[in-house]
Motif scaffolding. Sequence first.
Motif, PDB file in Angstrom:
ATOM      1  N   ILE A  36       0.474  -0.082   5.300  1.00  0.00           N
ATOM      2  CA  ILE A  36      -0.724  -0.182   6.127  1.00  0.00           C
ATOM      3  C   ILE A  36      -1.938   0.405   5.401  1.00  0.00           C
ATOM      4  O   ILE A  36      -3.048  -0.136   5.493  1.00  0.00           O
ATOM      5  CB  ILE A  36      -0.518   0.476   7.519  1.00  0.00           C
ATOM      6  N   ASN A  37      -1.736   1.486   4.647  1.00  0.00           N
ATOM      7  CA  ASN A  37      -2.892   2.121   4.014  1.00  0.00           C
ATOM      8  C   ASN A  37      -3.426   1.315   2.834  1.00  0.00           C
ATOM      9  O   ASN A  37      -4.638   1.114   2.715  1.00  0.00           O
ATOM     10  CB  ASN A  37      -2.541   3.561   3.596  1.00  0.00           C
ATOM     11  N   ASP A  56       2.560  -4.858  -4.492  1.00  0.00           N
ATOM     12  CA  ASP A  56       3.649  -4.104  -3.878  1.00  0.00           C
ATOM     13  C   ASP A  56       4.948  -4.485  -4.546  1.00  0.00           C
ATOM     14  O   ASP A  56       5.172  -5.664  -4.845  1.00  0.00           O
ATOM     15  CB  ASP A  56       3.733  -4.357  -2.373  1.00  0.00           C
ATOM     16  N   ARG A  57       5.813  -3.507  -4.719  1.00  0.00           N
ATOM     17  CA  ARG A  57       7.083  -3.821  -5.395  1.00  0.00           C
ATOM     18  C   ARG A  57       8.049  -4.558  -4.460  1.00  0.00           C
ATOM     19  O   ARG A  57       9.051  -5.090  -4.901  1.00  0.00           O
ATOM     20  CB  ARG A  57       7.722  -2.546  -5.917  1.00  0.00           C
ATOM     21  N   THR A  64       7.293   2.707   4.822  1.00  0.00           N
ATOM     22  CA  THR A  64       7.164   3.571   5.999  1.00  0.00           C
ATOM     23  C   THR A  64       6.492   2.854   7.163  1.00  0.00           C
ATOM     24  O   THR A  64       6.780   3.145   8.330  1.00  0.00           O
ATOM     25  CB  THR A  64       6.290   4.794   5.641  1.00  0.00           C
ATOM     26  N   SER A  65       5.596   1.941   6.858  1.00  0.00           N
ATOM     27  CA  SER A  65       4.801   1.321   7.917  1.00  0.00           C
ATOM     28  C   SER A  65       5.638   0.544   8.920  1.00  0.00           C
ATOM     29  O   SER A  65       5.193   0.298  10.033  1.00  0.00           O
ATOM     30  CB  SER A  65       3.732   0.415   7.303  1.00  0.00           C
ATOM     31  N   SER A  69       6.916   5.109  14.889  1.00  0.00           N
ATOM     32  CA  SER A  69       7.214   5.031  16.335  1.00  0.00           C
ATOM     33  C   SER A  69       6.357   3.972  17.014  1.00  0.00           C
ATOM     34  O   SER A  69       6.433   3.787  18.213  1.00  0.00           O
ATOM     35  CB  SER A  69       6.979   6.388  17.007  1.00  0.00           C
ATOM     36  N   LEU A  71       3.254   3.830  17.691  1.00  0.00           N
ATOM     37  CA  LEU A  71       2.215   4.293  18.608  1.00  0.00           C
ATOM     38  C   LEU A  71       0.866   4.286  17.897  1.00  0.00           C
ATOM     39  O   LEU A  71       0.762   4.701  16.737  1.00  0.00           O
ATOM     40  CB  LEU A  71       2.517   5.713  19.085  1.00  0.00           C
ATOM     41  N   VAL A 206       4.494  -1.734  -9.922  1.00  0.00           N
ATOM     42  CA  VAL A 206       3.637  -1.097 -10.930  1.00  0.00           C
ATOM     43  C   VAL A 206       4.526  -0.140 -11.718  1.00  0.00           C
ATOM     44  O   VAL A 206       5.128   0.781 -11.159  1.00  0.00           O
ATOM     45  CB  VAL A 206       2.458  -0.367 -10.263  1.00  0.00           C
ATOM     46  N   GLY A 384      -1.632  10.685   6.316  1.00  0.00           N
ATOM     47  CA  GLY A 384      -2.239   9.627   7.117  1.00  0.00           C
ATOM     48  C   GLY A 384      -1.284   9.121   8.176  1.00  0.00           C
ATOM     49  O   GLY A 384      -0.091   9.453   8.190  1.00  0.00           O
ATOM     50  N   LEU A 386      -0.378   5.607  10.853  1.00  0.00           N
ATOM     51  CA  LEU A 386      -0.591   4.188  11.117  1.00  0.00           C
ATOM     52  C   LEU A 386      -1.925   4.004  11.848  1.00  0.00           C
ATOM     53  O   LEU A 386      -2.752   3.142  11.500  1.00  0.00           O
ATOM     54  CB  LEU A 386       0.567   3.721  12.012  1.00  0.00           C
ATOM     55  N   THR A 387      -2.152   4.842  12.843  1.00  0.00           N
ATOM     56  CA  THR A 387      -3.335   4.732  13.704  1.00  0.00           C
ATOM     57  C   THR A 387      -4.643   4.779  12.911  1.00  0.00           C
ATOM     58  O   THR A 387      -5.601   4.092  13.248  1.00  0.00           O
ATOM     59  CB  THR A 387      -3.333   5.903  14.717  1.00  0.00           C
TER      60      THR A 387
HETATM   61  C1  LIG Z   1       9.457   8.284  11.692  1.00  0.00           C
HETATM   62  C2  LIG Z   1       7.994   8.029  11.616  1.00  0.00           C
HETATM   63  C3  LIG Z   1       7.271   7.799  12.782  1.00  0.00           C
HETATM   64  C4  LIG Z   1       5.893   7.573  12.709  1.00  0.00           C
HETATM   65  N1  LIG Z   1       5.227   7.253  13.844  1.00  0.00           N
HETATM   66  C5  LIG Z   1       3.906   6.986  13.801  1.00  0.00           C
HETATM   67  C6  LIG Z   1       3.230   6.569  14.967  1.00  0.00           C
HETATM   68  O1  LIG Z   1       3.817   6.369  16.019  1.00  0.00           O
HETATM   69  N2  LIG Z   1       1.898   6.368  14.875  1.00  0.00           N
HETATM   70  C7  LIG Z   1       1.218   6.544  13.715  1.00  0.00           C
HETATM   71  O2  LIG Z   1      -0.002   6.393  13.735  1.00  0.00           O
HETATM   72  N3  LIG Z   1       1.845   6.895  12.556  1.00  0.00           N
HETATM   73  C8  LIG Z   1       3.175   7.101  12.579  1.00  0.00           C
HETATM   74  N4  LIG Z   1       3.852   7.421  11.431  1.00  0.00           N
HETATM   75  C9  LIG Z   1       3.118   7.540  10.169  1.00  0.00           C
HETATM   76  C10 LIG Z   1       2.894   6.185   9.498  1.00  0.00           C
HETATM   77  O3  LIG Z   1       3.963   5.325   9.707  1.00  0.00           O
HETATM   78  C11 LIG Z   1       2.690   6.378   7.994  1.00  0.00           C
HETATM   79  O4  LIG Z   1       1.772   7.387   7.755  1.00  0.00           O
HETATM   80  C12 LIG Z   1       2.166   5.094   7.342  1.00  0.00           C
HETATM   81  O5  LIG Z   1       2.968   3.998   7.695  1.00  0.00           O
HETATM   82  C13 LIG Z   1       2.125   5.252   5.833  1.00  0.00           C
HETATM   83  O6  LIG Z   1       1.715   4.028   5.301  1.00  0.00           O
HETATM   84  P1  LIG Z   1       1.508   3.855   3.738  1.00  0.00           P
HETATM   85  O7  LIG Z   1       0.862   2.537   3.543  1.00  0.00           O
HETATM   86  O8  LIG Z   1       0.810   5.047   3.194  1.00  0.00           O
HETATM   87  O9  LIG Z   1       2.987   3.902   3.135  1.00  0.00           O
HETATM   88  P2  LIG Z   1       4.111   2.755   3.114  1.00  0.00           P
HETATM   89  O10 LIG Z   1       4.114   1.935   4.342  1.00  0.00           O
HETATM   90  O11 LIG Z   1       5.382   3.429   2.752  1.00  0.00           O
HETATM   91  O12 LIG Z   1       3.637   1.811   1.935  1.00  0.00           O
HETATM   92  C14 LIG Z   1       3.755   2.164   0.578  1.00  0.00           C
HETATM   93  C15 LIG Z   1       4.062   0.916  -0.202  1.00  0.00           C
HETATM   94  O13 LIG Z   1       4.033   1.217  -1.595  1.00  0.00           O
HETATM   95  C16 LIG Z   1       4.957   0.357  -2.239  1.00  0.00           C
HETATM   96  N5  LIG Z   1       5.301   0.872  -3.572  1.00  0.00           N
HETATM   97  C17 LIG Z   1       6.019   1.972  -3.872  1.00  0.00           C
HETATM   98  N6  LIG Z   1       6.129   2.103  -5.208  1.00  0.00           N
HETATM   99  C18 LIG Z   1       5.473   1.050  -5.765  1.00  0.00           C
HETATM  100  C19 LIG Z   1       5.244   0.617  -7.098  1.00  0.00           C
HETATM  101  N7  LIG Z   1       5.727   1.295  -8.165  1.00  0.00           N
HETATM  102  N8  LIG Z   1       4.548  -0.527  -7.308  1.00  0.00           N
HETATM  103  C20 LIG Z   1       4.065  -1.252  -6.245  1.00  0.00           C
HETATM  104  N9  LIG Z   1       4.259  -0.867  -4.960  1.00  0.00           N
HETATM  105  C21 LIG Z   1       4.941   0.262  -4.721  1.00  0.00           C
HETATM  106  C22 LIG Z   1       6.130   0.337  -1.286  1.00  0.00           C
HETATM  107  O14 LIG Z   1       6.960  -0.795  -1.498  1.00  0.00           O
HETATM  108  C23 LIG Z   1       5.447   0.348   0.078  1.00  0.00           C
HETATM  109  O15 LIG Z   1       5.321  -0.956   0.631  1.00  0.00           O
HETATM  110  C24 LIG Z   1       5.234   7.608  11.458  1.00  0.00           C
HETATM  111  C25 LIG Z   1       5.969   7.816  10.285  1.00  0.00           C
HETATM  112  C26 LIG Z   1       7.332   7.986  10.361  1.00  0.00           C
HETATM  113  C27 LIG Z   1       8.133   8.135   9.109  1.00  0.00           C
END
Ligand SMILES: Cc1cc2nc3c(=O)[nH]c(=O)nc-3n(C[C@H](O)[C@H](O)[C@H](O)COP(=O)(O)OP(=O)(O)OC[C@H]3O[C@@H](n4cnc5c(N)ncnc54)[C@H](O)[C@@H]3O)c2cc1C
Length: 553
Positions: A36-37, A56-57, A64-65, A69, A71, A206, A384, A386-387
């Motif tokens: 999501i980020n 993305d790999r 994580t996205s 939960s 929300l 990457v 960070g 999701l919200t």
């Molecule tokens: C149990 C749990 C419950 C949560 N509940 C909530 C909630 O209800 N509401 C809320 O707002 N937030 C919630 N969160 C937090 C939220 O889900 C995360 O903060 C958010 O999804 C993080 O997103 P991201 O894009 O940073 O990471 P990710 O979604 O993990 O994305 C990172 C991406 O990087 C890619 N990647 C990794 N290495 C490489 C590479 N070498 N080359 C290319 N790509 C690569 C991965 O494949 C992945 O797709 C929750 C988190 C958890 C774990």
Amino acid sequence: MDGGSAANAGRDLRPTDAPPLDGSAPFDLIVVGAGINGAAVAREAALSGLRVLLLDRGDLGAGTSSASSRLIHGGLRYLEYAEIGLVYESLAERERLLRTAPHLVEPLELCIPFYAGARRRPWQIRFGLTLYDLLSAGLSAGKSVPNHSSLSRAELLARLPGLRADGLVGGASYFDAQARYPERLVLENVRDAVEHGARLMTYTQVTRIRVEGGRVTGVDWRAADGATGSAAAALVVNAAGPWVDEVLGPIKHTRLIGGTKGSHLIAAQFPNAPRSGVYVEAGSDGRPLFILPWNGLVLVGTTDERYDGDASAATIDRTELEYLAGETERVFPAAAGLAGRALYTQTGVRPLPHRPKGKEGAITRRHLIRRHRSAAGLYSIVGGKLTTHRALAEDVLRVLRRRHLPRLARTSPTRDRPLPGALGAAERDALLEQVGARLGAAQARRLWHVYGAASGRIARLAERPGLDRPLRGAGSVLVAELVHALEHEWAKTLADILQRRCMAGLDASFGLGVAATAAAELERLGLWDRARAAEELGRYRELAARHGAGRLA
Ligand SMILES: Cc1cc2nc3c(=O)[nH]c(=O)nc-3n(C[C@H](O)[C@H](O)[C@H](O)COP(=O)(O)OP(=O)(O)OC[C@H]3O[C@@H](n4cnc5c(N)ncnc54)[C@H](O)[C@@H]3O)c2cc1C
């Protein structure tokens, strides 16, 4: 419809002006990670006029996205840690998402039961809820959900007839929001970015961030088919979630991420299961726990424990499963035996800042943008929610503007911009009527909550012979949606299609009820050959087993 015409359907998402991938011409910005980020940063940057490459790999949103939960919330809990700024920002983003993604984000009522002897006293919770209301009342975007209300014991039991009455002294109700499918929020951020010229490469890892003379110059990548290459840019944002440190590799830095593992249990509705969300203090350790109505099922979460292992391999353990089931049964006695009746589980690793000591719940959920002094132009995203993805993206662009791109416009292009699937009420109703006339009202409503405005395209695709029928076992998912996922939404595998496009993979069977039919249909349409269909099905079954699914297969 024959496979050839399916393969030619929809070529509307090809970027036109992105630099080539041979490294000969630079992008303005490379974003590593399409969770999501990363998706939000790519969208913000592309809409700001930058030439963006997003890699993305794996698949979009598969990290994580897709394990949250679900929300979209201010985070009542964070008030205990005086994170007023984070709560305010989250409430503002909640309000924005309710307006800019009404097909994906909907208000959710949550009830809080007060039990005698709980750690948090009723007055403390009421105080927190009042503060929550006051913070949201001050939002420039306005507030579209009601304020909290106090409930007597009898009122609460009338709303939640299955709730344990013993020791119950009263309660409260308040509103937040739920994204049934955050996976689709990721996709729509990416779609907006690509429609504004960003180039997307999934299943492309990457392998190195290139640094020359103390400045970042681009990345090396390796695709799943073994192809390798590099792309050039003077700015790189590392949005790899729990894998942020791994992506940095040999680049000198202190450890950024200290992940905590969080698991969810998904079960069928038990007798008198709550229709609203329930936010309850766990009896065993006082942690707040959500019991949520979700997708016709019940989602219980979450745990929060430091995790140093491979984030890709994180799964629920027995203690977590029993904790989640036991705490649910404590407040809803009819849920007895829940651990044994879980349909499947979901686990993710929060990419939180590295804090080796102290309570996990106390680690901030704010996002941090880390500048790498040893590689000018390189930034890593830590933490960070999701919200708050859009706010994070806005902050990233603000930093890039201040340090590198002074001529970039100061206003954020996404602040009030609807996501591509969003429609106003009148347009939505017209679409529902139009799709409903072809496919029935219930189908039109389901498609709206998955695809938003793109449901019109699904309905048109479904006019082709052979694409209009539902997949056996999936209730209403159409064969047309499989084709749509592959041809219009960058899906590559069966898991991408079922888990993150048509969403059939989040039904009670984790999609196992339809996986074989879906693979067979793609083979029949000529989009996959027999060996590929069998391989995809095998992989999907392995994935389901890792999530504890399979009893219904
Ligand atoms: C149990 C749990 C419950 C949560 N509940 C909530 C909630 O209800 N509401 C809320 O707002 N937030 C919630 N969160 C937090 C939220 O889900 C995360 O903060 C958010 O999804 C993080 O997103 P991201 O894009 O940073 O990471 P990710 O979604 O993990 O994305 C990172 C991406 O990087 C890619 N990647 C990794 N290495 C490489 C590479 N070498 N080359 C290319 N790509 C690569 C991965 O494949 C992945 O797709 C929750 C988190 C958890 C774990």
